[in-house]
Write a protein that holds these residues in place. Structure first.
Motif, PDB file in Angstrom:
ATOM      1  N   ALA A  78      -5.116   5.912  -6.325  1.00  0.00           N
ATOM      2  CA  ALA A  78      -3.756   5.540  -5.892  1.00  0.00           C
ATOM      3  C   ALA A  78      -3.680   4.078  -5.464  1.00  0.00           C
ATOM      4  O   ALA A  78      -2.752   3.352  -5.850  1.00  0.00           O
ATOM      5  CB  ALA A  78      -3.302   6.443  -4.744  1.00  0.00           C
TER       6      ALA A  78
ATOM      7  N   THR B 167     -11.811   8.515  -2.846  1.00  0.00           N
ATOM      8  CA  THR B 167     -10.913   7.393  -3.105  1.00  0.00           C
ATOM      9  C   THR B 167     -11.714   6.190  -3.613  1.00  0.00           C
ATOM     10  O   THR B 167     -12.859   5.979  -3.197  1.00  0.00           O
ATOM     11  CB  THR B 167     -10.132   7.003  -1.831  1.00  0.00           C
TER      12      THR B 167
ATOM     13  N   ASP C  10      -9.640   9.247  -6.695  1.00  0.00           N
ATOM     14  CA  ASP C  10      -8.278   8.970  -6.261  1.00  0.00           C
ATOM     15  C   ASP C  10      -8.057   7.458  -6.406  1.00  0.00           C
ATOM     16  O   ASP C  10      -8.547   6.670  -5.604  1.00  0.00           O
ATOM     17  CB  ASP C  10      -8.115   9.426  -4.798  1.00  0.00           C
TER      18      ASP C  10
ATOM     19  N   ARG D  99       3.477  -1.627   7.377  1.00  0.00           N
ATOM     20  CA  ARG D  99       3.527  -0.224   7.780  1.00  0.00           C
ATOM     21  C   ARG D  99       2.756  -0.057   9.078  1.00  0.00           C
ATOM     22  O   ARG D  99       1.710  -0.684   9.268  1.00  0.00           O
ATOM     23  CB  ARG D  99       2.916   0.680   6.697  1.00  0.00           C
TER      24      ARG D  99
ATOM     25  N   HIS E 114      -1.015   6.141   8.533  1.00  0.00           N
ATOM     26  CA  HIS E 114      -1.155   5.890   7.093  1.00  0.00           C
ATOM     27  C   HIS E 114      -1.607   7.126   6.313  1.00  0.00           C
ATOM     28  O   HIS E 114      -2.292   7.014   5.293  1.00  0.00           O
ATOM     29  CB  HIS E 114      -2.107   4.711   6.830  1.00  0.00           C
TER      30      HIS E 114
ATOM     31  N   ARG F  28      -0.448  -2.285   9.490  1.00  0.00           N
ATOM     32  CA  ARG F  28      -1.131  -2.555   8.221  1.00  0.00           C
ATOM     33  C   ARG F  28      -0.313  -3.483   7.346  1.00  0.00           C
ATOM     34  O   ARG F  28       0.826  -3.177   6.993  1.00  0.00           O
ATOM     35  CB  ARG F  28      -1.373  -1.242   7.468  1.00  0.00           C
TER      36      ARG F  28
ATOM     37  N   GLY G 130       2.901  12.052  -9.444  1.00  0.00           N
ATOM     38  CA  GLY G 130       2.205  11.047  -8.635  1.00  0.00           C
ATOM     39  C   GLY G 130       0.779  11.495  -8.338  1.00  0.00           C
ATOM     40  O   GLY G 130       0.355  12.585  -8.766  1.00  0.00           O
ATOM     41  N   THR G 131       0.078  10.690  -7.589  1.00  0.00           N
ATOM     42  CA  THR G 131      -1.314  11.005  -7.245  1.00  0.00           C
ATOM     43  C   THR G 131      -1.422  12.381  -6.594  1.00  0.00           C
ATOM     44  O   THR G 131      -2.318  13.166  -6.907  1.00  0.00           O
ATOM     45  CB  THR G 131      -1.855   9.952  -6.257  1.00  0.00           C
ATOM     46  N   THR G 132      -0.499  12.656  -5.674  1.00  0.00           N
ATOM     47  CA  THR G 132      -0.560  13.921  -4.943  1.00  0.00           C
ATOM     48  C   THR G 132      -0.519  15.096  -5.910  1.00  0.00           C
ATOM     49  O   THR G 132      -1.320  16.034  -5.805  1.00  0.00           O
ATOM     50  CB  THR G 132       0.613  14.008  -3.935  1.00  0.00           C
TER      51      THR G 132
ATOM     52  N   HIS H 228       4.327   4.252  -8.705  1.00  0.00           N
ATOM     53  CA  HIS H 228       5.039   3.384  -7.749  1.00  0.00           C
ATOM     54  C   HIS H 228       4.131   2.410  -7.012  1.00  0.00           C
ATOM     55  O   HIS H 228       4.612   1.447  -6.428  1.00  0.00           O
ATOM     56  CB  HIS H 228       5.847   4.228  -6.754  1.00  0.00           C
ATOM     57  N   LYS H 229       2.817   2.660  -7.053  1.00  0.00           N
ATOM     58  CA  LYS H 229       1.915   1.718  -6.381  1.00  0.00           C
ATOM     59  C   LYS H 229       1.460   0.625  -7.341  1.00  0.00           C
ATOM     60  O   LYS H 229       0.702  -0.254  -6.970  1.00  0.00           O
ATOM     61  CB  LYS H 229       0.719   2.464  -5.801  1.00  0.00           C
TER      62      LYS H 229
ATOM     63  N   SER I 182      -0.631   6.801  -9.036  1.00  0.00           N
ATOM     64  CA  SER I 182       0.843   6.885  -8.972  1.00  0.00           C
ATOM     65  C   SER I 182       1.458   5.638  -9.593  1.00  0.00           C
ATOM     66  O   SER I 182       0.966   4.529  -9.358  1.00  0.00           O
ATOM     67  CB  SER I 182       1.320   6.926  -7.514  1.00  0.00           C
TER      68      SER I 182
ATOM     69  N   GLY J  69       0.828  -1.202   0.000  1.00  0.00           N
ATOM     70  CA  GLY J  69       0.000   0.000   0.000  1.00  0.00           C
ATOM     71  C   GLY J  69       0.860   1.249   0.000  1.00  0.00           C
ATOM     72  O   GLY J  69       0.487   2.294  -0.534  1.00  0.00           O
ATOM     73  N   ALA J  70       2.044   1.152   0.607  1.00  0.00           N
ATOM     74  CA  ALA J  70       2.960   2.300   0.619  1.00  0.00           C
ATOM     75  C   ALA J  70       3.695   2.382  -0.712  1.00  0.00           C
ATOM     76  O   ALA J  70       3.746   3.435  -1.351  1.00  0.00           O
ATOM     77  CB  ALA J  70       3.954   2.183   1.765  1.00  0.00           C
TER      78      ALA J  70
ATOM     79  N   ASN K  66      -6.743   3.451   1.660  1.00  0.00           N
ATOM     80  CA  ASN K  66      -5.425   2.903   2.022  1.00  0.00           C
ATOM     81  C   ASN K  66      -5.368   2.477   3.487  1.00  0.00           C
ATOM     82  O   ASN K  66      -4.554   1.645   3.850  1.00  0.00           O
ATOM     83  CB  ASN K  66      -4.320   3.931   1.751  1.00  0.00           C
TER      84      ASN K  66
HETATM   85  N1  7TS Z   1      -4.285   8.539  -2.159  1.00  0.00           N
HETATM   86  C1  7TS Z   1      -4.270   7.329  -1.551  1.00  0.00           C
HETATM   87  C2  7TS Z   1      -5.557   6.575  -1.383  1.00  0.00           C
HETATM   88  C3  7TS Z   1      -3.053   6.784  -1.137  1.00  0.00           C
HETATM   89  O1  7TS Z   1      -3.049   5.590  -0.543  1.00  0.00           O
HETATM   90  C4  7TS Z   1      -1.861   7.525  -1.320  1.00  0.00           C
HETATM   91  C5  7TS Z   1      -0.544   7.016  -0.811  1.00  0.00           C
HETATM   92  C6  7TS Z   1      -1.934   8.754  -1.978  1.00  0.00           C
HETATM   93  C7  7TS Z   1      -3.162   9.227  -2.364  1.00  0.00           C
HETATM   94  C8  7TS Z   1      -0.721   9.561  -2.278  1.00  0.00           C
HETATM   95  O2  7TS Z   1       0.057   8.916  -3.235  1.00  0.00           O
HETATM   96  P1  7TS Z   1       1.493   9.489  -3.646  1.00  0.00           P
HETATM   97  O3  7TS Z   1       2.060   8.432  -4.532  1.00  0.00           O
HETATM   98  O4  7TS Z   1       1.256  10.775  -4.345  1.00  0.00           O
HETATM   99  O5  7TS Z   1       2.260   9.672  -2.372  1.00  0.00           O
HETATM  100  N2  7TS Z   1      -0.647   6.126   0.258  1.00  0.00           N
HETATM  101  C9  7TS Z   1       0.356   5.660   1.044  1.00  0.00           C
HETATM  102  C10 7TS Z   1       0.152   4.689   2.031  1.00  0.00           C
HETATM  103  O6  7TS Z   1      -0.920   4.151   2.267  1.00  0.00           O
HETATM  104  N3  7TS Z   1       1.323   4.442   2.634  1.00  0.00           N
HETATM  105  O7  7TS Z   1       2.275   5.208   2.080  1.00  0.00           O
HETATM  106  C11 7TS Z   1       1.679   5.988   1.094  1.00  0.00           C
END
Ligand code: 7TS
Length: 416
Positions: free
Chosen positions: A212, A181, A210, A369, A373, A389, A103-105, A235-236, A233, A40-41, A185
């Motif tokens: 991610a 979402t 979202d 993790r 979160h 988690r 990335g998602t952010t 990386h996920k 993102s 998830g991370a 997560n």
């Molecule tokens: N939205 C959700 C639902 C996420 O789980 C995460 C990252 C993000 C947005 C942000 O993604 P990023 O790639 O832009 O950072 N979640 C997690 C997590 O659950 N543990 O580490 C990052």
């Protein structure tokens, strides 16, 4: 969830071969075989992605869209081919609707800046759910402070279910935007995004999903969903860090002002006035993460080849197996038991601090993790400061779950 223990978690793909594609899985931590349960991370990367990135740097490294020479053309061709790979992966109508971000952010912040800040006014309402990641909360809170929009929170219950009827009751003529979402997560809840989108569209509000967490676990079809924006993102989903995607409907993207100014996003720059490039380039100022984008296409191809529905089925069985096994541990409580759930096992054990547990598990080779979160409001709702988690991917096995359970049992004995 179906509560029967499934002792025979079988995959429709060759799990040994799949695992051998991921070099990082094949290592020992403190003398124990690594059990990686922190997907998830971030997910591990298959050799196909690593090789693609390596090949790019060894052979094709150059800037995109601006060189006449062969290397730049090769880089540009691969970069633009990756856009088509993403388009097909999420079934977007056109590759011009795929914007590469970090990335998602960044994808969410782009929409916050170029859509919500540009088109909403004070008093307009943006609805999010009570189980969002901070990156789908804070951008809207900033706009609350900056332009006076009102943030409205759609509730969940103590199983972690999204309460659709309560959500519908919040929608009204002031609702202009919804950001939700697809998979929490912190809890693993799968939200009814299609119904959410329909309900929002009925009052003319636009919707950002979202994705991610969802992108690596469920089939995503942005046309079937009819979402206005979709963010994820790399990386996920077994791809490099520092790269992500924003899908947006073309008409919306065309109407939106740029988010960042710089090279590549312009047509003509002059001190008497600057004109902007077409989408997607209008939103891609500066040199992008070329290797990341090319690597992400290889990651998406890898997932497509395995088959996302096979992945989802396998992970579903693994989640049920994991749920049942964890519940055999005395004093363990699972946080989040939604009816529709995927990939995430968040839990707490009576009298055990999550960070102590995480450290002791690491010493037994198990990566999970612990903490909030980046979903502190969810923790507050459940009255906990932190959870442990375990988050699954298709390369995890029943043996990984067994190793987790036995390591927790040992750790709890040490901590109590
Ligand atoms: N939205 C959700 C639902 C996420 O789980 C995460 C990252 C993000 C947005 C942000 O993604 P990023 O790639 O832009 O950072 N979640 C997690 C997590 O659950 N543990 O580490 C990052």
């Amino acid at each position: 969830m179906n509560k029967a223990i499934n002792e025979t978690v079988t995959s429709d793909f060759d799990i040994t071969k799949v695992r051998s594609d991921f070099p990082a899985l094949d290592q020992e931590i403190y003398g124990h075989k690594l059990v990686y349960l922190d997907n998830g991370a971030s997910t591990q990367k298959p050799r196909q992605v690593i090789d693609k990135v390596k090949q790019y740097y060894e052979r094709d490294n150059s800037n995109v869209h601006r060189g006449i020479h062969t290397l730049s053309q090769r880089a540009t061709d691969q970069f633009e081919a990756a856009r088509v790979t993403v388009q097909k992966f999420i079934n977007a109508p056109s590759d011009s609707e795929i914007i590469f971000t970090s990335g998602t952010t960044e994808s969410i912040n782009l929409v916050a800046h170029s859509y919500v800040r540009a088109f909403l006014k004070a008093g307009d309402e943006v609805i999010i759910s009570a189980m969002e990641h901070h990156s789908n909360i804070v951008p809207w809170q900033l706009l609350e402070q900056q332009i006076g929009i009102k943030l409205v929170i759609a509730p969940i219950n103590h199983n972690g279910d999204f309460l659709f009827e309560e959500f519908k009751a919040l929608i009204g003529e002031k609702t202009k935007f919804v950001a939700i979402t697809q998979l929490s997560n912190a809890l693993g809840t799968i939200t009814p995004v299609k119904e959410i989108i329909q309900a929002a569209h009925a009052v003319g509000a636009k919707v950002l999903i979202d994705g991610a967490q969802a992108i690596a676990h469920t089939h995503v079809d942005v046309q079937a969903l009819d979402c206005d924006f979709y963010a994820f993102s790399g990386h996920k989903i077994f791809s490099p860090t520092g790269v992500g995607v924003l899908y947006g409907k073309r008409a919306l993207l065309d109407s939106m002002p740029p988010y960042k100014g710089g090279g590549e996003m312009i047509k003509v720059v002059s001190f008497s006035g600057t004109t902007f490039n077409e989408v997607p380039h209008k939103f891609e100022a500066g040199t992008p993460n070329i290797a990341g984008v090319i690597g992400m296409a290889a990651g998406l191809d890898y997932v497509s080849e395995l088959g996302i529905s096979k992945i989802a089925n396998y992970e579903h069985d693994l989640l049920e197996y994991g749920t049942q096994k964890l519940l055999t541990i005395e004093g363990l409580k699972i946080i989040g038991d939604a009816e529709h759930k995927a990939s995430i096992l968040s839990f707490q054990i009576d009298g055990v601090h999550a960070s102590d547990l995480g450290t002791l598990l690491d010493h037994q080779g198990i990566a999970i993790r612990v903490g909030h979160h980046c979903a502190m409001p969810v923790m507050e709702f459940f009255g906990v400061e932190a959870t442990a988690r375990a988050s699954l991917a298709f390369y995890n096995t029943k043996e990984d779950i067994d190793a987790l359970v036995s390591a927790i049992t040992k750790a709890v004995e040490m901590l109590k």
